[in-house]
Scaffold this motif. Structure first.
Motif, PDB file in Angstrom:
ATOM      1  N   VAL A  14      52.388 114.613   2.229  1.00  0.00           N
ATOM      2  CA  VAL A  14      50.963 113.954   2.666  1.00  0.00           C
ATOM      3  C   VAL A  14      50.235 115.058   3.430  1.00  0.00           C
ATOM      4  N   SER A  15      49.098 115.037   2.850  1.00  0.00           N
ATOM      5  CA  SER A  15      48.174 116.214   3.288  1.00  0.00           C
ATOM      6  C   SER A  15      47.763 115.877   4.805  1.00  0.00           C
ATOM      7  N   PRO A  16      47.788 117.051   5.530  1.00  0.00           N
ATOM      8  CA  PRO A  16      47.574 116.863   7.039  1.00  0.00           C
ATOM      9  C   PRO A  16      46.082 117.071   7.214  1.00  0.00           C
ATOM     10  N   VAL A  17      45.413 117.101   6.468  1.00  0.00           N
ATOM     11  CA  VAL A  17      43.765 117.304   6.508  1.00  0.00           C
ATOM     12  C   VAL A  17      43.355 115.953   6.773  1.00  0.00           C
ATOM     13  N   PRO A  18      42.645 115.668   8.043  1.00  0.00           N
ATOM     14  CA  PRO A  18      41.825 114.487   8.114  1.00  0.00           C
ATOM     15  C   PRO A  18      40.772 114.089   7.535  1.00  0.00           C
ATOM     16  N   LEU A  19      40.420 112.731   7.313  1.00  0.00           N
ATOM     17  CA  LEU A  19      39.085 112.240   6.591  1.00  0.00           C
ATOM     18  C   LEU A  19      37.926 113.189   6.948  1.00  0.00           C
ATOM     19  N   THR A  20      37.200 113.541   5.974  1.00  0.00           N
ATOM     20  CA  THR A  20      35.644 114.072   6.375  1.00  0.00           C
ATOM     21  C   THR A  20      34.868 113.060   6.865  1.00  0.00           C
ATOM     22  N   ALA A  21      34.973 111.767   6.355  1.00  0.00           N
ATOM     23  CA  ALA A  21      34.161 110.809   6.719  1.00  0.00           C
ATOM     24  C   ALA A  21      35.035 109.360   6.128  1.00  0.00           C
ATOM     25  N   THR A  22      34.463 108.319   6.862  1.00  0.00           N
ATOM     26  CA  THR A  22      35.063 107.086   6.586  1.00  0.00           C
ATOM     27  C   THR A  22      34.307 106.225   6.114  1.00  0.00           C
ATOM     28  N   ALA A  23      34.286 105.058   5.145  1.00  0.00           N
ATOM     29  CA  ALA A  23      33.495 104.250   4.791  1.00  0.00           C
ATOM     30  C   ALA A  23      33.968 102.695   5.033  1.00  0.00           C
ATOM     31  N   SER A  24      35.112 102.695   5.865  1.00  0.00           N
ATOM     32  CA  SER A  24      35.756 101.790   6.193  1.00  0.00           C
ATOM     33  C   SER A  24      35.190 100.964   7.456  1.00  0.00           C
ATOM     34  N   GLY A  25      33.967 101.360   8.074  1.00  0.00           N
ATOM     35  CA  GLY A  25      33.563 100.561   9.220  1.00  0.00           C
ATOM     36  C   GLY A  25      34.156 100.953  10.678  1.00  0.00           C
ATOM     37  N   GLN A  26      35.191 101.635  10.417  1.00  0.00           N
ATOM     38  CA  GLN A  26      35.949 102.109  11.613  1.00  0.00           C
ATOM     39  C   GLN A  26      35.314 103.457  12.125  1.00  0.00           C
ATOM     40  N   HIS A  27      35.899 103.905  13.548  1.00  0.00           N
ATOM     41  CA  HIS A  27      35.801 105.391  13.844  1.00  0.00           C
ATOM     42  C   HIS A  27      36.605 106.292  12.973  1.00  0.00           C
ATOM     43  N   VAL A  28      36.164 107.251  12.666  1.00  0.00           N
ATOM     44  CA  VAL A  28      36.886 108.325  11.617  1.00  0.00           C
ATOM     45  C   VAL A  28      38.328 108.554  12.111  1.00  0.00           C
ATOM     46  N   LEU A  29      38.517 108.460  13.412  1.00  0.00           N
ATOM     47  CA  LEU A  29      39.712 108.874  14.130  1.00  0.00           C
ATOM     48  C   LEU A  29      40.916 107.769  13.677  1.00  0.00           C
ATOM     49  N   PRO A  30      40.722 106.494  13.980  1.00  0.00           N
ATOM     50  CA  PRO A  30      41.751 105.497  13.799  1.00  0.00           C
ATOM     51  C   PRO A  30      41.777 105.410  11.958  1.00  0.00           C
ATOM     52  N   ALA A  31      40.613 105.541  11.605  1.00  0.00           N
ATOM     53  CA  ALA A  31      40.592 105.331  10.000  1.00  0.00           C
ATOM     54  C   ALA A  31      41.555 106.476   9.222  1.00  0.00           C
ATOM     55  N   THR A  32      41.373 107.655   9.930  1.00  0.00           N
ATOM     56  CA  THR A  32      42.473 108.740   9.469  1.00  0.00           C
ATOM     57  C   THR A  32      43.771 108.448   9.696  1.00  0.00           C
ATOM     58  N   GLN A  33      44.124 107.945  11.036  1.00  0.00           N
ATOM     59  CA  GLN A  33      45.545 107.513  11.402  1.00  0.00           C
ATOM     60  C   GLN A  33      46.019 106.457  10.298  1.00  0.00           C
ATOM     61  N   TYR A  34      45.129 105.387  10.071  1.00  0.00           N
ATOM     62  CA  TYR A  34      45.546 104.392   9.312  1.00  0.00           C
ATOM     63  C   TYR A  34      45.973 104.976   7.926  1.00  0.00           C
ATOM     64  N   SER A  35      45.058 105.890   7.415  1.00  0.00           N
ATOM     65  CA  SER A  35      45.306 106.242   6.042  1.00  0.00           C
ATOM     66  C   SER A  35      46.672 107.117   5.941  1.00  0.00           C
ATOM     67  N   LYS A  36      46.767 108.122   6.984  1.00  0.00           N
ATOM     68  CA  LYS A  36      48.079 108.907   7.056  1.00  0.00           C
ATOM     69  C   LYS A  36      49.158 108.027   7.363  1.00  0.00           C
ATOM     70  N   ALA A  37      49.260 107.237   8.124  1.00  0.00           N
ATOM     71  CA  ALA A  37      50.233 106.557   8.521  1.00  0.00           C
ATOM     72  C   ALA A  37      50.865 105.792   7.195  1.00  0.00           C
ATOM     73  N   THR A  38      50.061 105.280   6.679  1.00  0.00           N
ATOM     74  CA  THR A  38      50.169 104.183   5.466  1.00  0.00           C
ATOM     75  C   THR A  38      51.045 105.052   4.168  1.00  0.00           C
ATOM     76  N   LEU A  39      49.935 106.440   4.148  1.00  0.00           N
ATOM     77  CA  LEU A  39      50.752 107.016   3.051  1.00  0.00           C
ATOM     78  C   LEU A  39      52.143 107.905   3.340  1.00  0.00           C
ATOM     79  N   ARG A  40      52.323 108.202   4.641  1.00  0.00           N
ATOM     80  CA  ARG A  40      53.402 108.502   5.051  1.00  0.00           C
ATOM     81  C   ARG A  40      54.700 107.610   5.028  1.00  0.00           C
ATOM     82  N   ALA A  41      54.276 106.324   5.475  1.00  0.00           N
ATOM     83  CA  ALA A  41      55.450 105.079   5.344  1.00  0.00           C
ATOM     84  C   ALA A  41      55.601 104.899   3.773  1.00  0.00           C
ATOM     85  N   ALA A  42      54.826 105.130   3.059  1.00  0.00           N
ATOM     86  CA  ALA A  42      54.972 104.439   1.684  1.00  0.00           C
ATOM     87  C   ALA A  42      55.812 105.792   0.958  1.00  0.00           C
ATOM     88  N   ALA A  43      55.506 107.074   1.168  1.00  0.00           N
ATOM     89  CA  ALA A  43      56.067 108.202   0.567  1.00  0.00           C
ATOM     90  C   ALA A  43      57.725 108.301   0.913  1.00  0.00           C
TER      91      ALA A  43
END
Length: 348
Positions: free
Chosen positions: A237-266
């Motif tokens: 899983v890449s440790p590079v955070p999102l540059t920007a999010t289109a989710s409507g969230q703040h980019v910090l929790p959006a990044t954490q959601y993305s990485k946590a989801t990928l990490r758990a699935a992998a």
């Protein structure tokens, strides 16, 4: 005489405890963090793909003397800087950055069909771009037909390369993506950022959930084994955070959601399949013991020291060694090709 308490924690190694495994360990000297499910050897043919952080991994594997396949090498006589700008040598195929498992699956399905889709060609200032590799020809091509001919050759060469691969190394980058409403095809970047134009009637945002990512990884594994029944899958899983999010969230929790989801699935994918492994590059870079030193000033790009630590740990787990070079403190490698980094230009 007091009785000796015996329980499951009594015989655990130091690495199982936070104080010994993290708090008192130098972040660049963390040991015992990975026990490979399978070994990489000099006889293995390795294919690489994924988000831009995966470019480091392929380079380190080559430097360690392993056989990293290249289906589409740069033409002879082309300068290294020029060839990288045009997508040569980044991965085992000239497919550019593949940020999601869904995008990787659709590439494999397209190889199986042997038919590139002319609907997915973007234009910009009279020039034409492959929508699934929009950044690989920066000036664009002369016609839709030229884009299709080059993509047809790309599919053929990547398919032949995968038939030779013993190990496929895939780095997951994002859960967020943009896709075509009519076909469901996922793009590496939002239409209009690199080329093309955004149309809400044709394009939609998707943020893949854990069940979707896990299902996609299962599908990816099955498809890879269709090219070579003995192929193993190594996930990171890449440790590079999102540059920007289109989710409507703040980019910090959006990044954490993305990485946590990928990490758990992998992780679950690796736990459920003997020929699938997960390497914790994400955990090494985000380790609290690093106190942020593995990120550059933008708190997004990984520094040379961070990259070196990840690669040294990965290779050491396989009994290999990183080619030594001095790392500049706080410096970030500046030669990665990343479409999503262009989103920074739209921030206020």
């Amino acid at each position: 005489m007091s009785a000796i308490m015996v329980h499951p924690y009594s015989s655990l190694p130091p690495s199982a405890f936070w104080r010994h495994g993290v708090a008192t360990q130098a972040a660049d000297a963390v040991s015992d963090i990975h026990h490979p499910a399978f070994s990489l050897t000099a006889s293995d043919a390795i294919a690489t793909a994924g988000s831009c952080f995966a470019q480091h991994l392929g380079r380190a594997l080559r430097d360690a003397g392993l056989t990293v396949l290249d289906a589409e090498p740069a033409p002879k006589g082309i300068a290294p800087e020029f060839s990288r700008r045009y997508g040569f040598g980044l991965y085992s195929g000239r497919y550019g950055n593949i940020y999601t498992a869904r995008q990787m699956i659709q590439l494999l399905d397209e190889i199986d069909s042997g038919q590139p889709d002319p609907l997915h060609v973007w234009s910009r200032e009279g020039r034409f771009h492959d929508a699934f590799r929009p950044g690989l020809d920066p000036e664009g091509l002369d016609s839709v037909e030229e884009v299709m001919a080059i993509r047809q050759r790309h599919l053929s060469r990547v398919g032949a390369m995968l038939a030779q691969a013993d190990v496929f190394v895939f780095t997951l980058g994002l859960t967020e993506a943009w896709r075509c409403r009519n076909t469901g095809r996922v793009y590496p970047t939002c239409p209009g950022v690199v080329a093309g134009s955004f149309d809400p009637a044709q394009h939609e945002f998707v943020n893949f959930s854990y069940p979707q990512v896990h299902e996609d990884l299962e599908g990816l594994y099955r498809r890879l084994q269709g090219f070579n029944s003995g192929m193993k899958l190594l996930l990171t899983v890449s440790p590079v955070p999102l540059t920007a999010t289109a989710s409507g969230q703040h980019v910090l929790p959006a990044t954490q959601y993305s990485k946590a989801t990928l990490r758990a699935a992998a992780g679950d994918m690796a736990a459920g399949n003997l020929d699938v492994d997960y390497f914790p590059s994400y955990e090494i870079v985000t380790n609290p013991a690093a106190a942020g030193k593995f990120y550059a000033e933008d708190l997004r790009q990984v520094t040379e020291a961070g990259v070196e630590t990840v690669m040294r740990s990965f290779l050491a787990a396989h009994g290999l060694h990183l080619q030594e070079k001095p790392a500049r403190e706080g410096a970030a490698p500046d030669d990665l090709i990343c479409e999503d980094a262009m989103l920074e230009a739209f921030g206020r």
